[in-house]
Scaffold this active site. Structure first.
Site, PDB file in Angstrom:
ATOM      1  N   HIS A  87       0.817  -1.211   0.000  1.00 51.75           N
ATOM      2  CA  HIS A  87       0.000   0.000   0.000  1.00 51.75           C
ATOM      3  C   HIS A  87       0.855   1.268   0.000  1.00 51.75           C
ATOM      4  CE1 HIS A  87      -3.369  -2.637   0.788  1.00 51.75           C
ATOM      5  NE2 HIS A  87      -2.769  -3.086   1.872  1.00 51.75           N
ATOM      6  N   THR A 218      -6.248   6.388   8.260  1.00 45.03           N
ATOM      7  CA  THR A 218      -6.748   6.594   6.894  1.00 45.03           C
ATOM      8  C   THR A 218      -6.748   5.308   6.080  1.00 45.03           C
ATOM      9  OG1 THR A 218      -4.575   7.221   6.001  1.00 45.03           O
ATOM     10  CG2 THR A 218      -5.951   8.989   6.917  1.00 45.03           C
TER      11      THR A 218
END
EC number: 4.2.1.1
Length: 305
Positions: A87, A218
């Protein structure tokens, strides 16, 4: 039997680049992907105190308690472990670095650093300030040294720095940039040559003004356990340094999908208030021996975990 063989063959020629876990919007557009984009993220991601947000400076309120932080151990030079976690690039921190002050309820130990980016100069940050996005955003994640269920809303303290493209090489970022080619594939690991966290930060005179609000992680599970500190003054890195991130890192093992746009969409502020620092004093970035007691607290807490 023929049907079974056909299904196995289909599975072989059309592998998924992701498991059924979460991913960013750009990854959902890959026809090989079966991952869950931001609209389908699980956990607390649909709650009402989420991050990131757009910070409207005219609507912020001054909080005189938001003084400059004391950064303990940020000047220590180490060879930091890094990895491509599928990610982002994540740097594991340790050795007792922690932050004190800034109206935080306790000392917070630095545990990891990661970044968000695009390949454009104005759409790679997660937070925006007065509607403006930046090329990148760096998060230094800190964990509360003493935490319980009663104070879970402030389990983490994240320092967020906007990053914009300039015309000078940022020497503090160069060790990380140089290590990126060694972690191109997901789950690959390497080590950054000796450097300090302080090297990557703006000058202390640029760290007086920041914004504060309560929000969430987040990424899934988007737990609403974060005290956010978003600095107004951006860090500058050279364009070539910036481009190395999307050039060298990939979401997939086949190295067909460059890692970029790893940004969660903005979330509603709701009824939350964003505060800003008054910060009339000096930022203190102190060597480890200078603040022996808080440093030992960081080290002991890290050892006992």
């Amino acid at each position: 039997m023929q049907l079974l063989l056909a299904l196995l063959a289909l599975a072989y020629v059309a592998p998924s680049t992701e498991d059924s876990g979460w991913c960013y919007e750009i990854q959902t557009k890959d026809p090989r992907s079966s991952c869950l984009g931001p609209e389908k993220w699980p956990g607390a991601c649909k709650e009402n105190q989420q991050s990131p947000i757009n910070i409207v400076t005219a609507r912020t309120k001054v909080n005189p308690r938001l003084t400059p932080f004391i950064l303990v151990g940020y000047d220590q030079k180490q060879q930091w472990p890094i990895k491509n976690n599928q990610h982002t690039v994540e740097m594991t921190l340790g050795g007792g670095a922690c932050i004190i002050g800034g109206d935080l309820p306790a000392r917070y130990e630095a545990v990891q650093l990661h970044l968000h980016w695009s390949n454009g100069n104005d759409n790679g940050s997660e937070h925006s300030i007065d509607g403006r996005h930046f090329a990148m955003e760096m998060h230094i994640v800190h964990k509360k040294l003493t935490s319980s269920k009663e104070d879970s809303k402030d389990k983490f303290a994240v320092l967020a720095f906007m990053i914009e493209v300039g015309d000078k090489v940022n020497k503090g970022f160069q060790p990380l940039v140089e290590a990126l080619p060694s972690i191109s594939k997901p789950h690959s690991t390497s080590t950054v040559r000796e450097s300090s966290l302080q090297d990557m930060l703006p000058p202390s005179t640029k760290m007086y003004t920041y914004f504060r609000y309560n929000g969430s992680l987040t990424t899934p599970n988007c737990d609403e356990t974060v005290i956010w500190t978003v600095y107004k003054q951006p860090i500058k890195i050279h364009k070539n340094q910036f481009l190395e991130f999307s050039k060298n890192l990939y979401y997939d093992e086949d190295q067909k999908l460059n890692m970029k746009d790893n940004v969660r969409p903005l979330q509603p502020l709701g009824k939350r208030q964003v505060f800003k620092s008054h910060a009339p004093g000096q930022l203190l970035s102190l060597p480890l021996p200078t603040l022996l007691v808080p440093t030992l607290t960081c080290l002991v807490a890290n050892f006992l975990q």
